[in-house]
Design a protein around this motif. Structure first.
Motif, PDB file in Angstrom:
ATOM      1  N   SER A  26      -8.416   5.233   0.618  1.00 13.21           N
ATOM      2  CA  SER A  26      -7.408   4.784  -0.348  1.00 13.21           C
ATOM      3  C   SER A  26      -7.144   5.846  -1.416  1.00 13.21           C
ATOM      4  O   SER A  26      -5.996   6.074  -1.799  1.00 13.21           O
ATOM      5  CB  SER A  26      -7.849   3.489  -1.030  1.00 13.21           C
ATOM      6  N   SER A  29      -5.097   8.505   0.224  1.00 12.18           N
ATOM      7  CA  SER A  29      -3.739   8.000   0.420  1.00 12.18           C
ATOM      8  C   SER A  29      -2.937   8.068  -0.876  1.00 12.18           C
ATOM      9  O   SER A  29      -1.785   8.526  -0.889  1.00 12.18           O
ATOM     10  CB  SER A  29      -3.794   6.557   0.926  1.00 12.18           C
ATOM     11  N   LEU A  36      -1.987   4.609   4.318  1.00  7.21           N
ATOM     12  CA  LEU A  36      -3.417   4.436   4.542  1.00  7.21           C
ATOM     13  C   LEU A  36      -3.778   4.458   6.027  1.00  7.21           C
ATOM     14  O   LEU A  36      -4.772   5.080   6.415  1.00  7.21           O
ATOM     15  CB  LEU A  36      -3.899   3.136   3.889  1.00  7.21           C
TER      16      LEU A  36
END
Length: 81
Positions: A26, A29, A36
């Motif tokens: 995460s 991302s 993700l």
């Protein structure tokens, strides 16, 4: 290994994101602005090539990733080329 990373801009983004810290998918991302599920796929590819490793492989959520020594060498090669 550096050529594998260098052949994909998105793999490069993941390696650059992991350069100096341990991160979750995460975190990567958010930093790279890549989805993700795509980050998860890239991490899998990089892991198969021993460029990244997962510190807590048994966890289903909140996995932490870092560069291997080979990953750090690939980063240096890409950064300075």
């Amino acid at each position: 290994m550096a050529s594998f990373v260098k052949s994909s801009k998105n793999r490069q983004k993941v390696v650059f994101s992991l350069d100096e810290s341990i991160k979750t998918p995460s975190d990567i991302s958010d930093e790279t602005q890549l989805r993700l599920n795509y980050i998860s796929m890239l991490l899998g590819e990089l892991k198969e090539h021993d460029i990244v490793f997962c510190l807590n492989e048994d966890s289903k959520r909140g996995r932490f990733y870092s560069l291997t020594d080979e990953g750090k060498e690939a980063f240096k090669f890409i950064k300075y080329k």
